[in-house]
Design a protein around this motif. Structure first.
Motif, PDB file in Angstrom:
ATOM      1  N   TRP A 165      -3.627  -0.704  -5.444  1.00  0.00           N
ATOM      2  CA  TRP A 165      -4.058   0.129  -4.321  1.00  0.00           C
ATOM      3  C   TRP A 165      -4.459   1.498  -4.850  1.00  0.00           C
ATOM      4  O   TRP A 165      -3.840   2.033  -5.774  1.00  0.00           O
ATOM      5  CB  TRP A 165      -2.931   0.306  -3.310  1.00  0.00           C
ATOM      6  N   LEU A 217      -8.911   4.308   1.808  1.00  0.00           N
ATOM      7  CA  LEU A 217      -7.976   3.433   1.099  1.00  0.00           C
ATOM      8  C   LEU A 217      -8.747   2.234   0.545  1.00  0.00           C
ATOM      9  O   LEU A 217      -9.498   1.573   1.259  1.00  0.00           O
ATOM     10  CB  LEU A 217      -6.871   2.956   2.041  1.00  0.00           C
ATOM     11  N   ILE A 221      -4.670  -9.822   2.255  1.00  0.00           N
ATOM     12  CA  ILE A 221      -3.975  -8.646   2.787  1.00  0.00           C
ATOM     13  C   ILE A 221      -3.176  -9.079   4.004  1.00  0.00           C
ATOM     14  O   ILE A 221      -3.698  -9.777   4.889  1.00  0.00           O
ATOM     15  CB  ILE A 221      -4.979  -7.530   3.145  1.00  0.00           C
ATOM     16  N   LEU A 233      -8.638  -1.300  -2.223  1.00  0.00           N
ATOM     17  CA  LEU A 233      -7.890  -2.257  -3.046  1.00  0.00           C
ATOM     18  C   LEU A 233      -8.788  -2.708  -4.197  1.00  0.00           C
ATOM     19  O   LEU A 233      -9.960  -3.041  -3.989  1.00  0.00           O
ATOM     20  CB  LEU A 233      -7.465  -3.474  -2.222  1.00  0.00           C
ATOM     21  N   VAL A 289     -10.397  -2.212   2.795  1.00  0.00           N
ATOM     22  CA  VAL A 289      -9.263  -2.948   3.352  1.00  0.00           C
ATOM     23  C   VAL A 289      -9.246  -2.923   4.879  1.00  0.00           C
ATOM     24  O   VAL A 289      -8.561  -3.732   5.509  1.00  0.00           O
ATOM     25  CB  VAL A 289      -7.928  -2.401   2.801  1.00  0.00           C
ATOM     26  N   ASP A 313       0.846  -1.193   0.000  1.00  0.00           N
ATOM     27  CA  ASP A 313       0.000   0.000   0.000  1.00  0.00           C
ATOM     28  C   ASP A 313       0.884   1.246   0.000  1.00  0.00           C
ATOM     29  O   ASP A 313       2.117   1.141   0.152  1.00  0.00           O
ATOM     30  CB  ASP A 313      -0.974  -0.029   1.183  1.00  0.00           C
TER      31      ASP A 313
END
Length: 506
Positions: free
Chosen positions: A382, A396, A358, A398, A412, A341
């Protein structure tokens, strides 16, 4: 041809060049045809013998019928009438069997097959089609491109770049210079300046030089290419070959600069990863931990990185350390891609086992196991959002792209699915977030590129090319997210495209 692949093993496809593969298919087809001829001869012999047996059986039956006829004629008439009734009853039963309807093809009434995948049709996206006036086509390669879509900012105009498939590798890379004003109606601005980076001297059919991967350094002043011959090459922006890095014993599948730009990392089919000292033009350390080809590499910071392999394993390595500083085991299939990330605290991976995972450095087991795809996951990206990015107030995210033709967006923090983007009809190979994280571009084997709004979870723009859209175009960013005032340099790697498109989306 599809049937040709039945003669090849997966390892053949990644260890042999095209000419060797064609020869293997040719020889195996020849052997198969020979075996079929032998089988046909044996079958003909069997048929002749079978015909003789059938003829003998027919004659025996005729003799038996003649004897039965003579016996019946000598019997009394009442007995013959009595024997005729069972025959009629038998015929009736047989007619009932013939006329009775079985369950339709073995499927019970009311049973249903699997529900079709929810796919946006072409008509649904026609209103979002990008006009030709917003597309610039860069032509020059004589063969197919691997690398496909990337968002850039040029003078405040957001653009996405991709190229598509056509032919076979021509062992070149190209750097395109795009002048001011090309972002709108660029096709009318005349020919574009292009530098051709030849990996083979003169004319040759040597396929071992085909370019497999590439990366610009952080300043956009050096371009690194990896090729099928196991060598990495570093080029200047004016097309000069600065150095050739040789130590791998197999094709290079992945290649990355660290952020500082003093080290180059390569991953190879020879099961190893190598860190190269760019200043001395020598290898600094070779990491030999995997038991299968190294498929992907990604820097965590300037001195540590992750590697993934066909052996299902992920290793986090550090320059100067002789053993991995972290081992992640959990995938049940080849790990196709690993990505840190933006802050280097979380590592995402995707695999042929149909999952994305992850991880973090504080624990051995994955933090989240993402299991909503139905086929192999080819790549992940990402978003440039969240803490430590230029967009700290945005979540954030993914993104994962799969052979099931979908793109999925993941929360995430919770490990939950946010959106499943179902606009493609074939495997999705390429993903690229816009610099603001507001949009996502996806490229597919179905020849289409879609621009998705992440706020709305739907297509806002689409473009259809003449061939499947694959990996990422690499654009040097010399000052943050913007290119220099009068220069946007792009390069095509080979296996490389017949056409390359620069599209204005807003």
């Amino acid at each position: 041809m599809d049937e040709d692949f039945s003669f090849l093993q997966p390892m053949d496809l990644i260890t042999k060049d095209v000419c060797e593969l064609r020869q293997m298919v040719k020889e195996k087809k020849k052997n198969l045809n020979g075996d079929r001829d032998k089988e046909n001869d044996v079958d003909r012999g069997h048929e002749i013998e079978h015909g003789r047996v059938k003829e003998k059986e027919r004659l025996d039956r005729e003799k038996e019928r003649e004897r039965d006829k003579e016996r019946v004629e000598n019997e009394k008439e009442p007995e013959k009438q009595h024997e005729s009734h069972p025959d009629k009853e038998m015929l009736t039963v047989q007619e009932e069997k013939v006329n009775s309807k079985p369950e339709e093809n073995g499927v019970l009434q009311g049973e249903k097959g699997p529900e079709p995948m929810d796919i946006a049709t072409t008509s649904a996206s026609e209103s979002f089609e990008i006009p030709n006036s917003d597309v610039t086509i860069l032509e020059g390669h004589t063969s197919e491109c691997n690398h496909a879509c990337r968002f850039v900012h040029v003078h405040g105009v957001q653009q996405v770049l991709f190229w598509h498939l056509g032919g076979s590798g021509d062992s070149t890379a190209r750097i395109w210079t795009i002048a001011d004003g090309t972002s709108k109606g660029g096709a009318q601005n005349g020919p574009l300046n292009v530098l051709v980076l030849k990996h083979v001297k003169g004319r040759t059919n040597e396929k071992s030089k085909d370019v497999t991967t590439l990366d610009w350094n952080g300043e956009g002043t050096l371009l690194a290419t990896g090729s099928y011959d196991g060598q990495a090459r570093i080029w200047s922006t004016n097309g000069d070959l600065k150095c050739t890095l040789s130590k791998h014993k197999g094709p290079i599948f992945s290649l990355k600069w660290n952020k500082k730009g003093d080290y180059l990392l390569t991953g190879s089919c020879d099961k190893t990863a190598i860190v190269w000292d760019v200043k001395t033009e020598e290898w600094k350390q070779q990491f030999e931990f995997h038991s299968g080809p190294t498929l992907d590499v990604d820097w965590r910071n300037n001195v540590s990185f992750a590697t993934s392999s066909t052996d299902n394993m992920i290793y986090v390595c550090k320059i100067g350390e002789n053993r991995p500083i972290k081992t992640f085991a959990g995938h049940q299939g080849e790990v196709n891609c690993v990505k840190w990330d933006p802050t280097g605290s979380l590592l995402a991976s995707c695999s042929d086992d149909v999952t994305a995972k992850i991880w973090n450095m504080k624990q051995d087991k994955y933090v989240h196991d993402l299991r909503e795809h139905s086929k192999e996951i080819y790549t992940i990206r990402w978003s440039p959002t969240g803490s430590g990015t230029n967009n700290p107030n945005q979540q954030l995210i993914l993104a994962s792209a799969s052979f099931d033709s979908t793109v999925k967006l993941w929360d995430v923090e919770l490990g939950k699915l946010l959106y499943s983007l179902n606009g493609h009809r074939e495997p999705v190979y390429s993903l690229a977030f816009s610099p603001t994280g507001e949009y996502l571009a996806s490229g597919s084997l179905d020849k289409s590129m879609h621009i998705w709004s992440l706020k709305e979870g739907k297509i806002v723009k689409t473009y259809t090319g003449n061939g499947g859209i694959f990996e990422n175009v690499k654009i040097p960013m010399m000052s943050g997210l913007r290119c220099p005032a009068s220069l946007l340099e792009m390069w095509e790697a080979v296996p490389a495209s017949l056409t390359f498109s620069l599209i204005t989306i807003g």
